[in-house]
Design an enzyme around this catalytic site. Structure first.
Site, PDB file in Angstrom:
ATOM      1  N   TYR A 116      -4.914   3.756   7.142  1.00 15.51           N
ATOM      2  CA  TYR A 116      -4.558   5.110   6.708  1.00 15.51           C
ATOM      3  C   TYR A 116      -5.763   6.043   6.812  1.00 15.51           C
ATOM      4  CZ  TYR A 116      -3.619   8.827   3.342  1.00 15.51           C
ATOM      5  OH  TYR A 116      -3.499  10.049   2.734  1.00 15.51           O
ATOM      6  N   ASP A 120      -3.450  -3.530   1.797  1.00 18.34           N
ATOM      7  CA  ASP A 120      -2.642  -2.358   1.478  1.00 18.34           C
ATOM      8  C   ASP A 120      -1.199  -2.680   1.873  1.00 18.34           C
ATOM      9  OD1 ASP A 120      -1.260   0.072   1.416  1.00 18.34           O
ATOM     10  OD2 ASP A 120      -2.981   1.234   2.071  1.00 18.34           O
ATOM     11  N   ARG A 129      -7.580   6.833 -21.378  1.00 15.00           N
ATOM     12  CA  ARG A 129      -8.376   6.633 -20.165  1.00 15.00           C
ATOM     13  C   ARG A 129      -8.559   5.140 -19.883  1.00 15.00           C
ATOM     14  NH1 ARG A 129     -13.795   6.160 -19.773  1.00 15.00           N
ATOM     15  NH2 ARG A 129     -14.196   7.267 -21.721  1.00 15.00           N
ATOM     16  N   LYS A 145       4.543   6.593  -2.941  1.00 18.65           N
ATOM     17  CA  LYS A 145       5.466   6.405  -1.828  1.00 18.65           C
ATOM     18  C   LYS A 145       6.692   5.593  -2.264  1.00 18.65           C
ATOM     19  CE  LYS A 145       2.263   8.531   0.582  1.00 18.65           C
ATOM     20  NZ  LYS A 145       1.043   8.447  -0.236  1.00 18.65           N
TER      21      LYS A 145
END
Length: 409
Positions: free
Chosen positions: A128, A200, A75, A225
């Site tokens: 987005y 971004d 983690r 992506k």
């Protein structure tokens, strides 16, 4: 639950080969893999282990406190994930990188860890859909003021920043309308007023654009992506200033939105062909956009590589390629759109982008599915807009299929 682990120190020595090349194609293959890999593997192994064991308590303690390299619990850090982070860090030219379970995990963890009640954030209207929901719903509920500015209006962006803000969040090209922000201008204004700048860079990728070079503090990606490029792994990544990335790392450690070792392995495989794929998609994107721009049944085309794009000159200045993403509207209603999409071959009707195969879909079921029709309208997104992500197929084949489909409109 395992105890807290500090971020490991940056790896600076012990490599058998250093990355001296500045070429992204070489970096994408070799960055983060300079040392001999475990068991003599030629590819980064999947280290599918939650905890990591130590026989020596002093060594264990040094790793746990971030005083020595190593891993305690996945983690926090993981060897496979660490190679992915390092490869992204070098590609974007940042000081530090951390990975997440998804692009939205990267975005939300970044905003929630760097903003507090009473802060003000400046962003744009065309971000987005998931990001827009954070700005329109989540952050205001936390008493964080959000100013969403007209994306193409540089004067308005400057004026909003000059009022004072903690953070400026930019996205260029935007999803799904492919608008362009003048990074140099916006970042200079933000720096002059002491704001953190987050960009971004999902659509552009580090092959076409490197925002940190313009002075941005942080850059992030939906690695699902273009970085992965095969539609088979989800992930996100944040790169930039070490102090800020460490702050976000500490937040992510508690929230737990970590990238899995297996997903990191798949994303690493994709990264190795990033330069090849993006250069091909740049060529195809421009060819498809030019075809659509001249077609009588296409009402509008949005692609920064077209000379008719309102910010084409800015895109030319800050990008080395215009990408494989474009959007367009057919000349007709939603039924005409459905007929057109139904005729296409060599395309997946699916809600993603940046893959080796071409994808298409309207924002209502892709980029802005999280938003209502009213919210999409407020953001200037037409219900008949189509988002088109060029794959690596032959450009002539894609254009022929688009031409055939437009006959049904």
């Amino acid at each position: 639950m395992a105890g807290s682990q500090s971020p490991p120190p940056t790896r600076t020595q012990g490599s058998t080969m250093s990355i001296t090349s500045q070429k992204p194609s070489t970096i994408a293959v070799w960055a983060g893999e300079e040392r001999p890999l475990a068991f003599g593997a030629a590819q980064v192994p999947i280290v599918q282990s939650a905890p990591f064991a130590y026989d020596d308590m002093d060594e264990w303690g040094a790793v746990a406190l971030g005083q020595a390299e190593g891993h305690i619990y996945s983690r926090n850090t993981n060897p496979t994930v660490g190679v992915f982070e390092e490869k992204c860090r070098i590609l974007e030219g940042g000081e530090k990188a951390i990975a997440f379970a998804s692009g939205m995990a990267a975005i939300s963890n970044t905003l929630l860890s760097l903003l507090s009640p009473g802060d003000r954030v400046v962003s744009i209207k065309d971000s987005y859909g998931g990001t827009s929901r954070l700005f329109m719903d989540t952050l205001p509920r936390m008493q964080i003021e959000v100013d969403l500015v007209e994306t193409s209006d540089s004067d308005a962006i400057d004026a909003a920043i000059e009022k004072g803000c903690r953070l400026v969040y930019l996205e260029t090209p935007t999803n799904p309308t492919l608008k362009i922000i003048d990074l140099d201008r916006a970042i200079r204004t933000a720096k002059a007023h002491g704001a953190i700048v987050v960009v971004d860079n999902t659509f552009a990728t580090p092959i076409n654009q490197r925002p940190l070079g313009f002075g941005a503090d942080l850059v992030l990606h939906s690695a699902t992506k273009y970085l992965g490029g095969h539609d088979d792994a989800m992930g996100g990544v944040l790169i930039g200033r070490k102090d800020l990335v460490t702050t976000v790392y500490e937040h992510r450690e508690i929230c737990g939105a970590v990238l899995s070792a297996f997903s990191a392995y798949l994303l690493l495989r994709g990264l190795k062909t990033l330069d090849l794929r993006v250069r091909k998609q740049n060529e195809t994107g421009l060819a498809v956009a030019r075809f659509l721009a001249e077609h009588p049944k296409v009402a509008a085309v949005f692609y920064p590589g077209l000379e008719t794009h309102e910010k084409h000159d800015v895109a030319k200045r800050q990008m080395s390629g215009f990408g494989g993403m474009l959007s367009f509207s057919v000349d007709g209603d939603f039924d005409a759109l459905k007929r057109f999409v139904g005729e296409l071959k060599y395309v997946h009707r699916a809600a993603s982008l940046g893959s080796v195969n071409t994808l298409i879909g309207p924002p209502s079921v892709t980029s802005h599915v999280e938003c209502t029709a009213e919210q999409r309208a407020a953001l200037g997104i037409s219900e008949t807009l189509l988002r088109y992500s060029c794959g690596v197929e032959d450009a002539g084949d894609l254009i022929a299929q688009l031409d055939q489909g437009l006959k049904a409109v």
